[in-house]
Scaffold this active site. Structure first.
Site, short mmCIF file in Angstrom:
data_model
loop_
_atom_site.label_atom_id
_atom_site.label_comp_id
_atom_site.label_asym_id
_atom_site.label_seq_id
_atom_site.Cartn_x
_atom_site.Cartn_y
_atom_site.Cartn_z
N LYS A 278 -1.90 60.04 -13.26
CA LYS A 278 -2.95 59.31 -12.55
C LYS A 278 -3.65 60.23 -11.56
CE LYS A 278 -0.70 54.73 -12.51
NZ LYS A 278 -1.74 53.99 -13.27
N ARG A 352 4.58 48.16 -20.53
CA ARG A 352 4.86 47.45 -21.78
C ARG A 352 6.05 48.07 -22.50
NH1 ARG A 352 -1.20 48.65 -23.57
NH2 ARG A 352 -1.30 48.76 -21.30
N1 BES Z 1 0.99 50.09 -13.09
C1 BES Z 1 -0.23 50.28 -13.79
C2 BES Z 1 -1.19 49.11 -13.64
C3 BES Z 1 -1.75 48.88 -12.27
C4 BES Z 1 -2.96 49.45 -11.91
C5 BES Z 1 -1.10 48.07 -11.38
C6 BES Z 1 -3.48 49.21 -10.66
C7 BES Z 1 -1.62 47.83 -10.12
C8 BES Z 1 -2.81 48.41 -9.76
C9 BES Z 1 0.04 50.46 -15.27
O1 BES Z 1 1.24 51.06 -15.61
C10 BES Z 1 -1.03 51.32 -15.82
O2 BES Z 1 -1.08 52.45 -15.45
N2 BES Z 1 -1.88 50.76 -16.68
C11 BES Z 1 -2.94 51.47 -17.25
C12 BES Z 1 -2.94 51.18 -18.72
C13 BES Z 1 -3.81 52.09 -19.54
C14 BES Z 1 -3.25 53.50 -19.50
C15 BES Z 1 -3.86 51.57 -20.95
C16 BES Z 1 -4.23 51.00 -16.61
O3 BES Z 1 -4.34 49.82 -16.25
O4 BES Z 1 -5.10 51.84 -16.40
MN MN Z 2 1.10 53.17 -15.68
#
Ligand code: BES
Ligand code: MN
Ligand code: ZN
Length: 499
Positions: A278, A352
């Site tokens: 990230k 997931r």
């Molecule tokens: N933990 C994150 C989702 C999240 C984002 C929670 C912002 C709280 C605040 C999750 O694991 C994630 O990174 N999701 C990605 C999925 C994508 C890579 C398909 C996302 O939402 O960008």
């Molecule tokens: Mn994630």
């Protein structure tokens, strides 16, 4: 902080601060407000007449009692327009009032219940206790200097009901509301803690402490056993971390031979994204990526304390998601416990992956119903913002039960779609399924992925990514973790109990 309820006359209470409520535009005072006004020689009436008190919702006016009642001070709390007196309004105003009282440095408080006769006394007691206990929550344990911590601490709030026949129900409500709010605050404590102080090992220890204190059974599945069980999807997320993964199982048994309700919470104690890392900005928020796990642990504490006749299994697959030389790489194929193969296209879609094995384990334990809770997708904030929890279900009755539970809790769900066509986006060329579906409908493709692991078991998925944190102090919410949807989960389980 303790909330209790008694029957009696508010003006006579031996506390430091009395609270009376005044509605906006009230032509004359009634009930405890009228009694206290009389004891003060008409001071409240005079202040209303002179425009010093309006009764607007949330208005707080402090009056010296000058020895006319045993209390030192009377706080007049604006109740707003009479027609806006709903249970949710009571809960919200109780939260705001509690913080205002703390700001006034009030220690012991008695609140006169006013014009609640048309509402169920138990529901009123529950909402007020929730409002006070949730509204006063704060996470300040890492401020080592007293001046950096907000001052004041309310020790006790007594609800004073004029009609003795309403007292037993009111007390039941206060007790349940306190249990629900304390469970929510436990979830908040776990979620607010930074990731170095809330590793999978520490989450597991905290779950064991909750179990020991409330009579739950707690089992921690360690890495070696997870390997034996075939949890290759969950373990693939742990590959990059030096922290040992902990798959937490909490059991509440009071339903005889009935099949357990399964609650599954995502427990990523820190989500860097892994190799699909990230951006730096805002990454600290990912310490809260175990809020699903914290929610099911909190819910189990409340369930154990309330004692419904039902069996519940809570599952919290916990791990960090870290990049390293041993981390899972984009393109890797892993196998979940139910035998399905998964192509990991993006290591940041890790929630997931841990839930797939959480769901598979819950099914192996013969759960009748599966409800998972996860900070799963950033896309949830785009779709619904922080007002409603995006909720997916493969079963209409289950969704209806959850919606009823949420209404009782004062939380809000919104049903999201699971049309078959969305599955096309997560078909893989090399495995049974892939873990990302591209930029469209991100929350829905994540849910479609999970649906595959619920198979034909009634299942619902609450994506709390957008509601898990608050930046505002408002009603029951304070800055940081909201503890939503702990109360919805508990009401849902209560609804599944034999009566
Ligand atoms: N933990 C994150 C989702 C999240 C984002 C929670 C912002 C709280 C605040 C999750 O694991 C994630 O990174 N999701 C990605 C999925 C994508 C890579 C398909 C996302 O939402 O960008
Ligand atoms: Mn994630
Ligand atoms: Zn995550």
């Amino acid at each position: 902080m303790e909330v209790r309820a008694i029957a009696g006359n508010l003006a006579e209470q031996q506390v430091e601060t009395l609270v009376v409520e005044v509605a906006e535009g009230a032509s004359r005072l009634s009930g405890p407000a009228a009694q206290v006004d009389a004891a003060l020689g008409g001071a409240i009436t005079a202040m209303i007449r002179d425009g010093l008190i309006s009764g607007r919702a949330g208005e707080v006016t402090s009056i010296a009692a000058l020895g006319r009642v045993p209390a030192r001070r009377v706080v007049v709390h604006g109740a707003g327009k009479a027609e806006a007196r709903t249970i949710d309004g009571f809960r919200t105003r109780a939260g705001n009032l509690a913080r205002a009282l703390r700001g006034l440095d009030a220690k012991s408080v008695a609140v006169g219940l006013q014009e609640t006769d048309s509402l169920d006394a138990e529901t009123v007691g529950r909402a007020l206790a929730e409002g006070f206990v949730l509204g006063l929550y704060r996470f300040d344990r890492h401020h080592t200097r007293a001046e950096d911590r907000p001052r004041g601490a309310v020790d006790a709030i007594t609800l004073v009901e004029a009609a003795p026949r309403r007292l037993p129900a009111l007390q039941r409500g206060v007790e349940a509301g306190t249990i629900l709010a304390e469970a929510t605050n436990l979830t908040r404590d776990l979620a607010n803690e930074p990731a170095n102080l809330m590793t999978p090992t520490i989450v597991a220890e905290r779950a064991q402490e909750v179990a020991a204190a409330t009579g739950l059974e707690c089992t921690i599945i360690e890495r070696a056993e997870a390997e034996r069980l075939g949890m290759g999807s969950y373990l693939s997320v742990a590959n990059g971390s030096v922290q040992p993964p902990k798959f937490i199982v909490l059991r509440y048994r009071n339903g005889g031979r009935t099949r357990p309700v399964g609650l599954i919470g995502k427990g990523i104690t820190f989500d860097t994204g892994g190799i699909s890392i990230k951006p730096a900005a805002g990454m600290e928020r990912m310490k809260g990526d175990m809020t699903g796990a914290a929610s099911v642990i909190g819910a189990m504490q409340a369930i154990a304390r309330l004692g419904p006749a039902v069996n519940v299994l809570a599952i919290a697959p916990c791990t960090e998601n870290m990049p390293s030389g041993s981390a899972t790489k984009p393109g890797d194929v892993v196998y979940a416990m139910d035998g399905q193969s998964i192509e990991v296209l993006n290591t940041d879609a890790e929630g997931r992956l841990v839930l797939a094995d959480g769901l598979a384990y819950a099914r192996r334990e013969n759960c009748s119903t599966l409800v998972d809770v996860a900070t799963l997708t950033g896309a949830m904030n785009v779709a619904l913002g922080n007002v409603r929890i995006g909720t997916f279900a493969n079963n209409d009755r289950l969704y209806a039960d959850l919606e009823r539970a949420a209404a009782a809790a004062g939380e809000r769900l919104w049903r999201m779609p699971l049309d078959a066509e969305y599955f096309d986006l997560i078909k893989s060329d090399v495995a049974d399924i892939k873990n990302t579906g591209g930029p469209s409908a991100g929350s829905i493709t994540a849910a479609k992925f999970l649906e595959r692991f619920a198979h034909d078991t009634p299942w619902a998925h609450l994506d709390i990514a957008a509601v898990s944190d608050s930046t505002a102090e408002k009603g029951v919410l304070v800055k940081g973790s909201t503890g939503s949807p702990v109360r919805t989960l508990v009401h849902f389980v209560l609804g599944r109990a034999r009566t």
